[in-house]
Scaffold this motif. Structure first.
Motif, PDB file in Angstrom:
ATOM      1  N   TYR A 174       0.836  -1.199   0.000  1.00 26.57           N
ATOM      2  CA  TYR A 174       0.000   0.000   0.000  1.00 26.57           C
ATOM      3  C   TYR A 174       0.873   1.253   0.000  1.00 26.57           C
ATOM      4  CZ  TYR A 174      -2.452   3.897   2.091  1.00 26.57           C
ATOM      5  OH  TYR A 174      -2.920   5.148   2.364  1.00 26.57           O
ATOM      6  N   MET A 175       1.863   1.269   0.886  1.00 22.16           N
ATOM      7  CA  MET A 175       2.749   2.436   0.956  1.00 22.16           C
ATOM      8  C   MET A 175       3.524   2.607  -0.345  1.00 22.16           C
ATOM      9  SD  MET A 175       4.034   2.099   4.938  1.00 22.16           S
ATOM     10  CE  MET A 175       5.664   2.518   4.477  1.00 22.16           C
ATOM     11  N   ALA A 176       3.997   1.515  -0.924  1.00 20.34           N
ATOM     12  CA  ALA A 176       4.722   1.595  -2.201  1.00 20.34           C
ATOM     13  C   ALA A 176       3.816   2.144  -3.292  1.00 20.34           C
ATOM     14  CB  ALA A 176       5.256   0.218  -2.571  1.00 20.34           C
ATOM     15  N   ALA A 177       2.565   1.717  -3.307  1.00 19.66           N
ATOM     16  CA  ALA A 177       1.621   2.202  -4.322  1.00 19.66           C
ATOM     17  C   ALA A 177       1.349   3.691  -4.163  1.00 19.66           C
ATOM     18  CB  ALA A 177       0.318   1.410  -4.243  1.00 19.66           C
ATOM     19  N   VAL A 178       1.274   4.193  -2.931  1.00 19.98           N
ATOM     20  CA  VAL A 178       1.048   5.614  -2.705  1.00 19.98           C
ATOM     21  C   VAL A 178       2.235   6.425  -3.220  1.00 19.98           C
ATOM     22  CG1 VAL A 178       0.831   7.377  -0.910  1.00 19.98           C
ATOM     23  CG2 VAL A 178      -0.573   5.319  -0.816  1.00 19.98           C
ATOM     24  N   PHE A 179       3.467   5.949  -2.963  1.00 21.44           N
ATOM     25  CA  PHE A 179       4.649   6.660  -3.451  1.00 21.44           C
ATOM     26  C   PHE A 179       4.734   6.612  -4.976  1.00 21.44           C
ATOM     27  CE2 PHE A 179       6.270   6.084   0.934  1.00 21.44           C
ATOM     28  CZ  PHE A 179       6.494   7.425   1.206  1.00 21.44           C
ATOM     29  N   VAL A 180       4.376   5.484  -5.574  1.00 20.31           N
ATOM     30  CA  VAL A 180       4.379   5.385  -7.041  1.00 20.31           C
ATOM     31  C   VAL A 180       3.327   6.329  -7.625  1.00 20.31           C
ATOM     32  CG1 VAL A 180       3.801   3.845  -8.965  1.00 20.31           C
ATOM     33  CG2 VAL A 180       5.335   3.070  -7.162  1.00 20.31           C
ATOM     34  N   LEU A 181       2.154   6.401  -7.018  1.00 21.09           N
ATOM     35  CA  LEU A 181       1.111   7.311  -7.480  1.00 21.09           C
ATOM     36  C   LEU A 181       1.565   8.767  -7.386  1.00 21.09           C
ATOM     37  CD1 LEU A 181      -1.822   7.846  -8.392  1.00 21.09           C
ATOM     38  CD2 LEU A 181      -2.420   7.916  -5.980  1.00 21.09           C
ATOM     39  N   ALA A 182       2.197   9.130  -6.281  1.00 17.49           N
ATOM     40  CA  ALA A 182       2.690  10.501  -6.118  1.00 17.49           C
ATOM     41  C   ALA A 182       3.758  10.813  -7.162  1.00 17.49           C
ATOM     42  CB  ALA A 182       3.242  10.692  -4.711  1.00 17.49           C
ATOM     43  N   GLY A 183       4.671   9.900  -7.381  1.00 16.18           N
ATOM     44  CA  GLY A 183       5.708  10.109  -8.391  1.00 16.18           C
ATOM     45  C   GLY A 183       5.132  10.230  -9.784  1.00 16.18           C
TER      46      GLY A 183
END
Length: 71
Positions: A40-49
């Motif tokens: 979940y955290m990785a997906a949030v960072f990928v979305l922000a990037g």
């Protein structure tokens, strides 16, 4: 084509979206479907990037202060 977005507006949007997704994860955990936190955290960072990359690709941030006059 220029994306008329401010950094603050994008960050607020990402924060709201992140909270909604996290609450959805919490509801799924309540009904018995456990999802790990790290993806979940990785997906949030990928979305922000991806969002920042898209804004930069489409013309960058709005930097002029048209219409924003001091009170």
């Amino acid at each position: 084509m220029s994306v008329d977005v401010t950094r603050g507006g994008l960050l607020v949007t990402l924060a709201i979206f992140g909270v909604i997704v996290y609450e959805f994860r919490t509801v799924l955990d309540f009904v018995g479907v456990e999802l790990p936190l790290i993806p979940y955290m990785a997906a949030v960072f990928v979305l922000a990037g991806a969002a920042v990359w898209f804004v930069i690709l489409k013309g960058g941030w709005r930097t002029e202060t048209e219409g924003d006059e001091p009170a």
